[in-house]
Scaffold this motif. Structure first.
Motif, PDB file in Angstrom:
ATOM      1  N   ARG A 253      11.890   1.288  -3.299  1.00 37.81           N
ATOM      2  CA  ARG A 253      10.792   1.533  -2.424  1.00 37.81           C
ATOM      3  C   ARG A 253       9.474   1.048  -2.639  1.00 37.81           C
ATOM      4  O   ARG A 253       8.865   1.504  -3.587  1.00 37.81           O
ATOM      5  CB  ARG A 253      10.899   3.180  -2.317  1.00 37.81           C
ATOM      6  CG  ARG A 253      12.406   3.435  -1.748  1.00 37.81           C
ATOM      7  CD  ARG A 253      12.332   4.882  -1.372  1.00 37.81           C
ATOM      8  NE  ARG A 253      13.738   4.802  -0.414  1.00 37.81           N
ATOM      9  CZ  ARG A 253      14.177   6.079   0.233  1.00 37.81           C
ATOM     10  NH1 ARG A 253      13.498   7.073   0.034  1.00 37.81           N
ATOM     11  NH2 ARG A 253      15.265   5.712   0.690  1.00 37.81           N
TER      12      ARG A 253
ATOM     13  N   GLY B 137       7.903   7.644  -1.532  1.00 35.95           N
ATOM     14  CA  GLY B 137       9.377   7.475  -1.864  1.00 35.95           C
ATOM     15  C   GLY B 137      10.413   8.511  -1.157  1.00 35.95           C
ATOM     16  O   GLY B 137      11.499   8.433  -1.570  1.00 35.95           O
ATOM     17  N   GLN B 138      10.026   9.174  -0.037  1.00 31.55           N
ATOM     18  CA  GLN B 138      10.963   9.945   0.440  1.00 31.55           C
ATOM     19  C   GLN B 138      11.516   9.223   1.878  1.00 31.55           C
ATOM     20  O   GLN B 138      12.634  10.236   2.490  1.00 31.55           O
ATOM     21  CB  GLN B 138       9.925  11.169   1.000  1.00 31.55           C
ATOM     22  CG  GLN B 138       9.290  12.040  -0.161  1.00 31.55           C
ATOM     23  CD  GLN B 138       8.377  13.122   0.354  1.00 31.55           C
ATOM     24  OE1 GLN B 138       8.142  13.208   1.362  1.00 31.55           O
ATOM     25  NE2 GLN B 138       8.257  14.015  -0.603  1.00 31.55           N
ATOM     26  N   CYS B 139      11.181   8.432   2.587  1.00 27.14           N
ATOM     27  CA  CYS B 139      11.716   8.143   3.766  1.00 27.14           C
ATOM     28  C   CYS B 139      12.381   6.711   3.871  1.00 27.14           C
ATOM     29  O   CYS B 139      13.397   6.893   4.602  1.00 27.14           O
ATOM     30  CB  CYS B 139      10.528   8.177   4.760  1.00 27.14           C
ATOM     31  SG  CYS B 139       9.422   6.657   4.886  1.00 27.14           S
ATOM     32  N   GLY B 140      12.020   5.794   3.006  1.00 25.56           N
ATOM     33  CA  GLY B 140      12.911   4.631   3.016  1.00 25.56           C
ATOM     34  C   GLY B 140      12.064   3.466   3.739  1.00 25.56           C
ATOM     35  O   GLY B 140      12.760   2.158   3.621  1.00 25.56           O
ATOM     36  N   ALA B 141      11.217   3.636   4.621  1.00 25.18           N
ATOM     37  CA  ALA B 141      10.546   2.770   5.435  1.00 25.18           C
ATOM     38  C   ALA B 141       9.969   1.364   4.772  1.00 25.18           C
ATOM     39  O   ALA B 141      10.034   0.518   5.496  1.00 25.18           O
ATOM     40  CB  ALA B 141       9.483   3.377   6.357  1.00 25.18           C
ATOM     41  N   CYS B 142       9.681   1.645   3.506  1.00 24.50           N
ATOM     42  CA  CYS B 142       9.119   0.686   2.784  1.00 24.50           C
ATOM     43  C   CYS B 142       9.996  -0.259   2.071  1.00 24.50           C
ATOM     44  O   CYS B 142       9.550  -1.167   1.073  1.00 24.50           O
ATOM     45  CB  CYS B 142       7.929   1.090   2.038  1.00 24.50           C
ATOM     46  SG  CYS B 142       8.710   2.030   0.551  1.00 24.50           S
TER      47      CYS B 142
ATOM     48  N   HIS C  42       7.546  -0.987   6.064  1.00 18.28           N
ATOM     49  CA  HIS C  42       6.323  -0.271   6.795  1.00 18.28           C
ATOM     50  C   HIS C  42       6.077   0.938   5.984  1.00 18.28           C
ATOM     51  O   HIS C  42       7.041   1.185   4.906  1.00 18.28           O
ATOM     52  CB  HIS C  42       7.116   0.315   7.987  1.00 18.28           C
ATOM     53  CG  HIS C  42       7.387  -0.554   8.962  1.00 18.28           C
ATOM     54  ND1 HIS C  42       8.684  -0.359   9.749  1.00 18.28           N
ATOM     55  CD2 HIS C  42       6.898  -1.633   9.716  1.00 18.28           C
ATOM     56  CE1 HIS C  42       8.577  -1.407  10.662  1.00 18.28           C
ATOM     57  NE2 HIS C  42       7.643  -2.204  10.597  1.00 18.28           N
ATOM     58  N   TYR C  43       4.987   1.392   6.084  1.00 18.33           N
ATOM     59  CA  TYR C  43       4.318   2.498   5.403  1.00 18.33           C
ATOM     60  C   TYR C  43       5.048   3.744   6.069  1.00 18.33           C
ATOM     61  O   TYR C  43       4.729   3.758   7.584  1.00 18.33           O
ATOM     62  CB  TYR C  43       2.894   2.568   5.289  1.00 18.33           C
ATOM     63  CG  TYR C  43       2.482   3.851   5.075  1.00 18.33           C
ATOM     64  CD1 TYR C  43       2.183   4.456   3.704  1.00 18.33           C
ATOM     65  CD2 TYR C  43       1.932   4.786   6.058  1.00 18.33           C
ATOM     66  CE1 TYR C  43       1.974   5.456   3.190  1.00 18.33           C
ATOM     67  CE2 TYR C  43       1.565   6.198   5.522  1.00 18.33           C
ATOM     68  CZ  TYR C  43       1.349   6.562   4.192  1.00 18.33           C
ATOM     69  OH  TYR C  43       0.982   7.683   3.613  1.00 18.33           O
ATOM     70  N   GLY C  44       5.824   4.514   5.672  1.00 19.40           N
ATOM     71  CA  GLY C  44       6.251   5.802   6.132  1.00 19.40           C
ATOM     72  C   GLY C  44       5.478   7.145   5.538  1.00 19.40           C
ATOM     73  O   GLY C  44       5.184   8.026   6.348  1.00 19.40           O
ATOM     74  N   CYS C  45       5.770   6.931   4.250  1.00 21.93           N
ATOM     75  CA  CYS C  45       5.196   8.288   3.705  1.00 21.93           C
ATOM     76  C   CYS C  45       4.359   7.889   2.158  1.00 21.93           C
ATOM     77  O   CYS C  45       3.773   8.706   1.884  1.00 21.93           O
ATOM     78  CB  CYS C  45       6.424   9.105   3.379  1.00 21.93           C
ATOM     79  SG  CYS C  45       7.478   8.256   2.144  1.00 21.93           S
ATOM     80  N   GLY C  46       4.718   7.018   1.540  1.00 24.69           N
ATOM     81  CA  GLY C  46       3.894   6.391   0.317  1.00 24.69           C
ATOM     82  C   GLY C  46       4.342   7.434  -0.665  1.00 24.69           C
ATOM     83  O   GLY C  46       3.938   7.433  -1.641  1.00 24.69           O
TER      84      GLY C  46
ATOM     85  N   CYS D 269       6.671   1.340  -1.649  1.00 30.48           N
ATOM     86  CA  CYS D 269       5.384   2.096  -1.930  1.00 30.48           C
ATOM     87  C   CYS D 269       5.310   2.805  -3.170  1.00 30.48           C
ATOM     88  O   CYS D 269       4.407   3.376  -3.515  1.00 30.48           O
ATOM     89  CB  CYS D 269       5.612   3.279  -0.730  1.00 30.48           C
ATOM     90  SG  CYS D 269       6.451   4.495  -0.955  1.00 30.48           S
TER      91      CYS D 269
HETATM   92  S1  FES Z   1       6.983   4.387   2.818  1.00 28.38           S
HETATM   93 FE1  FES Z   1       8.482   6.285   2.574  1.00 28.38          FE
HETATM   94  S2  FES Z   1       9.716   5.709   1.004  1.00 28.38           S
HETATM   95 FE2  FES Z   1       7.939   4.326   0.898  1.00 28.38          FE
END
Ligand code: FES
Ligand code: FES
Lengths: 155, 731
Positions: free
Chosen positions: A60, A45-50, A39-43, A62
């Motif tokens: 990551r 590299g801060q959240c891990g969703a991707c 998933h896209y979470g932040c683009g 993104c």
């Molecule tokens: S979307 Fe948050 S780390 Fe990649």
């Protein structure tokens, strides 16, 4: 100037045609290959969703230009396990009910699977440290820790 | 459809006479865009049973990641006597589901589930009556099991044979008998959630994953200062981006549409716009002065008893304090997303909105289009904890789809989510109280400074920026709760000063108002206990009559192995100080009871607070799914610790500056405490909400524990290390 890149995704040889090699891998996976586990979470590299695995290691998506992915072996959540044979981390997430909205779950599972491959018998503190840059806004952290420890115990 | 119906006589009125009593299909109201009945009083609005005996339930409340879907399936399965695997749940589709109100206020089960339960109980009674008439037996002699009605001699008729594929065409019977606790099979059990396997295997389809044929990707371009207006848009500045379709500029709304998502993202960043200057935000360093100086639109007294002012004046000991609570973003994990499509003059929007029925009206208003031509379909997104940006992303998608005549998907970028989702407003609470010589509270007064509220919707960003029609209300309403206290003080006045304005578009974030008010009251109560030299738990119990309230507190104290003594603790040596704090809420003073104990370690040198343990005892009446309730409590504790210890919106005079996860800090895995939950189940009582109440107790539990450890009182959320250090130095 479009360009075609060959890579292996979830064990399958695929090619992706892009007009900008700087486009993050995330968008190629989601929009060109229909793999929406990451998933896209932040683009940022801060959240891990991707998170995906590149040559077996969590990364990551993104932050990875698709142009640099030629020849790489990429695994997404869809390719980590199968319905009949889920990855031990996936099975543990189900057993511990370690999901609420689940938007973060991709990152939690992919990061943990990669971590356990390096550190098969972690302490709880090590699990928490390994996931220190994965965000969950629903508050599943206690269950995620339990799930990763369960997966480690059963591996 | 009506013409195909063979009888509309109510079964209840026919004494069980043999009639073909179920209509084929459902009646379709002419006015609205609905595909089936959706009126709240009709059984067909809530459920249908098909020819295979599969049950589809239709609910206006939606699963925001909390497990509501599973709870609804449990309720329907038990009330109808069908296996859970036979039940599917359709949520928040304005053409298919009844309008049960937005999914907020911890009312998903309490209202949504209870309405569904009544419809299912009615349906079961109708099925039994129909089977009885076919058997020629009195209805009371029949029982139901596994999707069939069964006669005493063992004959059975499957629901599919009774009603399969046809409509019930009956009103929900408010008197239909609900299953007694002992007859429930799945309700009250920790049934695994139905959505988790798909989410874990990467098969779950979020709204973010939706792809329509011919769909394009859009992004709105927001002003660099929140009130700035686009004076000129240079479409040529993005013409070179391959895949760009259109630059949209409608009054103040600016956006781009492209064939690929990446092209839309690049165009959003590259588009040259000349913006007007704007600097209408207050100075952050003077936020609380700003709040105090904001004109008061309304004084709302939320509880009043005796003459507290005089009582406090004459008291042996008088205390006063002010508590503040920072501005927060929802910060949903996945930025808001929606897909909009215009087809044959009608608009369909796929959205993760918590309030699709309201969004539909807002979009119709914005477009000047009849509401009958708009359909909003809920599709789950990243968890939202109140009204976040989902509705705004929908409005963006709608305006862009309209401009290009093709379906458009919009997903906000992280900075848009942090910057433009509506915010939890800054809250300030002043309290005063007096104690007599025995340490008894003689009077209590509090005033909360909170924005003026309305029961309406939060306006859509695109409608605001674009100068398009909108409701123009200052939400949120309902944030006055829990300023009134649950304790039996002899004289009390609690007042909400409803402010004319607040710096950011305000909305509800998990436990809105109830949390801020409970935080101030429960921490201030602790100040009184300390001034009286009493154990804080005992002090609460002395002022509390409610037996269910006493029970959660007493049980939580046992759970936490509470040692009675006044705060603060004596040992002030060493770098790390340890303490514990207790706290309590009766949600809105009418429902869910929660007590909590936090244990903390405070580092005197760094000012860091580590919450090591959190204990919570919770009574929400009847529990539908104990594991789901436990998960909600854990989630409440973790996310509210994040808010209490770390979260704070930052801004300059023009806009939000905490636009990513590095500048808007949240709790990390190593900081999450051990959480111990004790549930009190009351199967014969009403089911109350569990999505929010536990959050209400968290900030006060931490403030009280830090006081116990250090003797220093924290009154400003977040309790950052800098504030802790400053407080310790001032002590
Ligand atoms: S979307 Fe948050 S780390 Fe990649
Ligand atoms: S489960 Fe919702 S963000 Fe983690």
């Amino acid at each position: 100037m479009s360009q075609t890149l060959a890579m292996t995704v979830n064990g399958r040889a695929v090619s992706v045609t892009v007009d900008d090699p700087e486009m993050p891998l995330l968008y190629a996976l989601r929009n060109d290959l229909g793999l929406t586990g990451p998933h896209y979470g932040c683009g940022l590299g801060q959240c891990g969703a991707c998170t995906v695995h590149v040559d077996g290691v969590a990364a990551r998506s993104c932050q990875l230009p698709v142009g640099a992915m030629a020849g790489k072996r990429i695994t997404t959540l869809e390719g980590l396990g199968t319905a009949g044979k889920p990855h031990p981390v996936q099975a543990a997430f189900i057993a511990e009910q370690a999901v609420q909205c689940g938007y973060c779950a991709n990152g939690m599972i992919m990061e943990s699977a990669s971590f356990l491959a390096q550190t098969p018998k972690p302490t709880e503190a090590q699990v928490r440290e390994a996931l220190a840059s994965n965000i969950c806004r629903c508050g599943t952290q206690p269950r995620v820790v339990r799930a990763v420890l369960r997966a480690a115990a059963q591996a | 459809m009506d013409g195909m119906q063979l009888s509309r006589r109510g079964l209840f009125g026919t004494g069980g006479a043999l009639v073909v009593s179920f209509a084929l299909g459902g009646a379709k109201p002419a006015a609205a865009w609905t595909e089936k009945p959706v009126a709240l009083e009709q059984v067909d609005s809530f459920l249908a049973i098909d020819a295979q005996g599969r049950v589809t339930t239709y609910v206006g409340k939606v699963d925001l990641g909390t497990g509501l879907r599973t709870g609804f399936a449990q309720i329907a399965a038990d009330e109808l006597d069908v296996p859970m695997t036979a039940v599917s749940v359709v949520e928040g589709d304005t053409a298919l589901t009844p309008d049960q109100g937005p999914t907020y206020g911890s009312l998903g089960i309490q209202i949504g589930g209870v309405q569904l339960r009544q419809a299912a109980a009615t349906a079961r009674a109708l099925l039994v009556a129909e089977a009885a008439s076919r058997f020629g037996l009195p209805a009371e002699t029949l029982r139901t099991e596994d999707g069939a009605a069964i006669a005493p001699d063992g004959r059975r008729i499957a629901y599919a044979a009774l009603v399969g594929g046809k409509a019930f065409s009956r009103a929900v019977d408010p008197g239909a008998t609900i299953k007694p606790p002992e007859a429930r099979k799945v309700v009250g059990k920790p049934v695994p959630r139905v959505d988790i396997p798909d989410k874990v295997m990467g098969r779950f389809a979020y709204v973010h994953d939706l792809k329509l044929p011919g769909m394009l990707h859009g992004r709105a371009v927001r002003p660099p200062a929140m009130g700035a207006v686009a004076e000129a848009v240079d479409a040529a500045s993005v013409a070179g981006i391959p895949g760009i379709v259109k630059v949209v500029h409608e009054k103040g709304f600016v956006g781009v549409v492209a064939k690929t998502e990446w092209a839309a993202i690049k165009a959003q960043a590259a588009l040259k716009v000349r913006w007007s200057a704007w600097a209408g935000l207050p100075e952050q360093a003077k936020l609380w002065e700003h709040v105090r100086a904001t004109p008061v639109a309304q004084r709302q007294v939320t509880s009043e008893k005796g003459d507290p002012a005089t009582a406090i004046k004459g008291a042996a000991t008088t205390l006063s304090a002010s508590y503040d609570f920072a501005i927060h973003t929802h910060g949903s994990m996945g930025p808001s997303c929606a897909v909009a499509e215009f087809k044959d003059g009608r608009l369909t929007v796929w959205t993760a909105s918590q309030a699709t029925h309201n969004l539909r009206k807002q979009l119709a208003l914005m477009l000047g289009q009849p509401v009958e031509q708009v359909r909003c379909i809920y599709q789950e997104g990243a968890g939202c904890y109140g009204r976040n940006g989902h509705e705004d992303a929908a409005a963006d998608a709608v305006l862009l789809a309209k401009a290009v005549g093709k379906p458009v998907r919009v997903q906000w970028m992280r900075a848009e989510e942090h910057g433009w989702d509506p915010k939890g407003p800054p809250t300030l609470i002043d309290l005063r109280a007096g104690l007599d010589a025995q340490g008894k509270v003689v009077g209590w007064e509090s005033e909360a400074f909170i924005p003026k509220g309305a029961g309406g919707n939060v306006d859509l960003v695109a409608a605001e920026l674009g100068g398009l029609p909108r409701e123009n209300l200052l939400s949120p309403g309902n944030i006055v709760h829990n300023l009134a206290v649950p304790y039996g003080f002899p004289a009390v006045r609690t007042t909400c000063l409803r402010l004319e304005s607040t710096p950011f578009r305000p909305s509800w974030i998990r436990t809105p108002g109830r949390m801020q008010n409970t935080y101030a009251s429960e921490a201030f109560l602790d100040e009184l206990a300390a001034a009286a030299g009493k154990d804080p738990l005992q002090f609460r119990l002395e002022n509390l009559d409610d037996p269910r309230g006493r029970e959660v507190l007493e049980r939580c104290a046992r759970l936490a192995n509470w040692q009675a003594r006044p705060s603060p603790q004596r040992d002030q040596s060493g770098e790390i100080l340890r303490g514990r704090g207790v706290t309590y809420v009766k949600y809105e003073l009418v429902r869910t009871y929660v007590a909590g104990v936090a244990e903390v370690e405070v580092n005197r040198r760094t000012g860091e607070i580590r919450v090591t343990e959190f204990f919570c005892t919770h009574d929400c009446g009847q529990i539908i799914n104990p594991d789901a309730v436990t998960a909600q409590i854990e989630g409440n504790v973790v996310s509210t610790l994040s808010r209490t210890l770390k979260e704070e919106l930052t801004f300059d005079r023009g806009t939000v500056t905490s636009l990513d996860w590095a500048s808007y800090r949240t709790i990390t895995f190593p900081e999450v405490p051990k959480i111990t939950v004790e549930l009190i189940d009351r199967p014969a009582e009403k089911p109350w909400g569990a999505g929010e109440p536990a959050a209400a107790i968290v900030p006060s539990a931490v403030s009280n524990a830090v006081y116990d450890a250090t003797g220093v009182r924290l009154r400003s959320v977040p309790f950052s290390p800098a504030k802790v250090r400053a407080a310790l130095q001032g002590a």
